[in-house]
Design a protein around this motif. Sequence first.
Motif, PDB file in Angstrom:
ATOM      1  N   THR A   1      31.672 -35.391 -26.220  1.00 42.25           N
ATOM      2  CA  THR A   1      32.599 -36.021 -27.165  1.00 42.25           C
ATOM      3  C   THR A   1      32.289 -37.508 -27.320  1.00 42.25           C
ATOM      4  OG1 THR A   1      34.275 -36.516 -25.460  1.00 42.25           O
ATOM      5  CG2 THR A   1      34.400 -34.377 -26.558  1.00 42.25           C
ATOM      6  N   GLY A   2      31.791 -38.140 -26.248  1.00 41.18           N
ATOM      7  CA  GLY A   2      31.379 -39.530 -26.351  1.00 41.18           C
ATOM      8  C   GLY A   2      30.177 -39.692 -27.255  1.00 41.18           C
TER       9      GLY A   2
ATOM     10  N   SER B   1      43.447 -43.991 -19.283  1.00 46.65           N
ATOM     11  CA  SER B   1      42.648 -42.774 -19.124  1.00 46.65           C
ATOM     12  C   SER B   1      41.150 -43.054 -19.191  1.00 46.65           C
ATOM     13  CB  SER B   1      43.024 -41.749 -20.202  1.00 46.65           C
ATOM     14  OG  SER B   1      42.902 -42.305 -21.498  1.00 46.65           O
ATOM     15  N   PHE B   2      40.769 -44.284 -19.551  1.00 49.74           N
ATOM     16  CA  PHE B   2      39.358 -44.673 -19.589  1.00 49.74           C
ATOM     17  C   PHE B   2      38.962 -45.526 -18.380  1.00 49.74           C
ATOM     18  CE2 PHE B   2      40.311 -43.795 -24.025  1.00 49.74           C
ATOM     19  CZ  PHE B   2      39.164 -43.134 -24.456  1.00 49.74           C
TER      20      PHE B   2
ATOM     21  N   ASN C   1      38.825 -34.407 -27.220  1.00 54.77           N
ATOM     22  CA  ASN C   1      39.121 -33.778 -25.931  1.00 54.77           C
ATOM     23  C   ASN C   1      40.473 -33.079 -25.931  1.00 54.77           C
ATOM     24  OD1 ASN C   1      37.053 -34.317 -23.612  1.00 54.77           O
ATOM     25  ND2 ASN C   1      37.089 -36.214 -24.791  1.00 54.77           N
ATOM     26  N   GLN C   2      41.450 -33.655 -26.622  1.00 53.97           N
ATOM     27  CA  GLN C   2      42.747 -32.993 -26.690  1.00 53.97           C
ATOM     28  C   GLN C   2      42.665 -31.688 -27.472  1.00 53.97           C
ATOM     29  OE1 GLN C   2      45.943 -34.043 -25.218  1.00 53.97           O
ATOM     30  NE2 GLN C   2      44.264 -34.959 -24.046  1.00 53.97           N
TER      31      GLN C   2
ATOM     32  N   HIS D   1      40.756 -37.482 -18.488  1.00 53.47           N
ATOM     33  CA  HIS D   1      40.069 -38.707 -18.080  1.00 53.47           C
ATOM     34  C   HIS D   1      38.797 -38.829 -18.918  1.00 53.47           C
ATOM     35  CE1 HIS D   1      42.439 -37.767 -14.377  1.00 53.47           C
ATOM     36  NE2 HIS D   1      42.703 -39.051 -14.479  1.00 53.47           N
ATOM     37  N   TYR D   2      38.558 -40.032 -19.477  1.00 54.17           N
ATOM     38  CA  TYR D   2      37.541 -40.139 -20.508  1.00 54.17           C
ATOM     39  C   TYR D   2      36.463 -41.187 -20.256  1.00 54.17           C
ATOM     40  CZ  TYR D   2      41.414 -37.735 -22.750  1.00 54.17           C
ATOM     41  OH  TYR D   2      42.429 -36.866 -23.030  1.00 54.17           O
TER      42      TYR D   2
ATOM     43  N   ALA E   1      32.842 -40.054 -21.044  1.00 47.41           N
ATOM     44  CA  ALA E   1      32.565 -39.977 -22.480  1.00 47.41           C
ATOM     45  C   ALA E   1      32.357 -41.372 -23.065  1.00 47.41           C
ATOM     46  CB  ALA E   1      33.719 -39.276 -23.198  1.00 47.41           C
TER      47      ALA E   1
ATOM     48  N   VAL F   1      32.894 -33.009 -21.986  1.00 47.80           N
ATOM     49  CA  VAL F   1      33.604 -34.278 -22.098  1.00 47.80           C
ATOM     50  C   VAL F   1      32.627 -35.378 -22.527  1.00 47.80           C
ATOM     51  CG1 VAL F   1      34.845 -36.080 -20.839  1.00 47.80           C
ATOM     52  CG2 VAL F   1      35.411 -33.676 -20.451  1.00 47.80           C
TER      53      VAL F   1
ATOM     54  N   ILE G   1      37.235 -39.946 -29.041  1.00 48.31           N
ATOM     55  CA  ILE G   1      37.067 -39.242 -27.764  1.00 48.31           C
ATOM     56  C   ILE G   1      38.365 -38.553 -27.354  1.00 48.31           C
ATOM     57  CG2 ILE G   1      36.774 -39.626 -25.275  1.00 48.31           C
ATOM     58  CD1 ILE G   1      34.673 -41.766 -26.029  1.00 48.31           C
ATOM     59  N   ILE G   2      39.475 -39.270 -27.427  1.00 46.51           N
ATOM     60  CA  ILE G   2      40.758 -38.681 -27.049  1.00 46.51           C
ATOM     61  C   ILE G   2      41.089 -37.494 -27.951  1.00 46.51           C
ATOM     62  CG2 ILE G   2      43.244 -39.086 -27.036  1.00 46.51           C
ATOM     63  CD1 ILE G   2      42.698 -41.905 -26.051  1.00 46.51           C
TER      64      ILE G   2
END
Length: 250
Positions: free
Chosen positions: A175-176, A59-60, A111-112, A119-120, A123, A172, A107-108
């Motif tokens: 969050t990073g 996802s990254f 976002n969740q 998709h991250y 971030a 998104v 990050i995950i």
Amino acid sequence: MSDIASSYWAAPPISRTIATAVFACSVAVYTGMISGYPFFFHYSTLLQFPPAVHRLVTSFLITGPNLSVIFESYFIYSYLSQLEKGNSKFSKKEDLIWYLMFVGGVIITLNQIFTGAGHYLPALLIAVCYTATQDKRGQTAHFYIVNVPAQTMPYCMLLLNMLLQGPSSFFVGLTGLVSAHLHDFLVRLYPEFGNGPNLIPTPGFLSYIVGTPRVQNTSYGQKFVPRSSGSRSGPLPDSWRSKGPGRRLG
């Protein structure tokens, strides 16, 4: 061509590997060579059988479309290589790997809970940019065609994401920024100003994995050297080996 290959293999290994994976996966998805579905993360994919654990990583690996494939692949390599080569917080490879695991996990999770995004990479790019530019206060950096103070680069990227892709991309990316702030607080700010320990030290198992086995190039090829358990070597105890050179009796 040999010069290009030499330059590629001379690049920092972690940065080189991640940037290559990002570029290759993005090109493959956007050209239709492979499906983009395995690169999307949702917590429910971990509850199926077998669990789709690979999505925590894949996802990254997907950039935005069109020219974003080139620009984001370059930026992730550029900022990661700055951390890998010249940042005192990441003196060992496992420190950088642990950093990526920590900020990726934050990050995950964020976002969740808050955005629902799957998709991250945007971030992660902002997180790495923030960490790489914190030691460059007072310097300038190139943001496309303008010069900006180096420490404002992640905020410029956030703003650009919002202008080009809308508010959802902004959150998104946010969050990073939060994950990088949290890592900096736990690793640097709290120990320095709170007189406390590093709250998220690099786990020992990462050091073991990274250091075992070690590859050495020799005139006859490559050989694997097992991890050393310290300065001690051979069957004799330290007390015997510390008494100086042996003497022949008689």
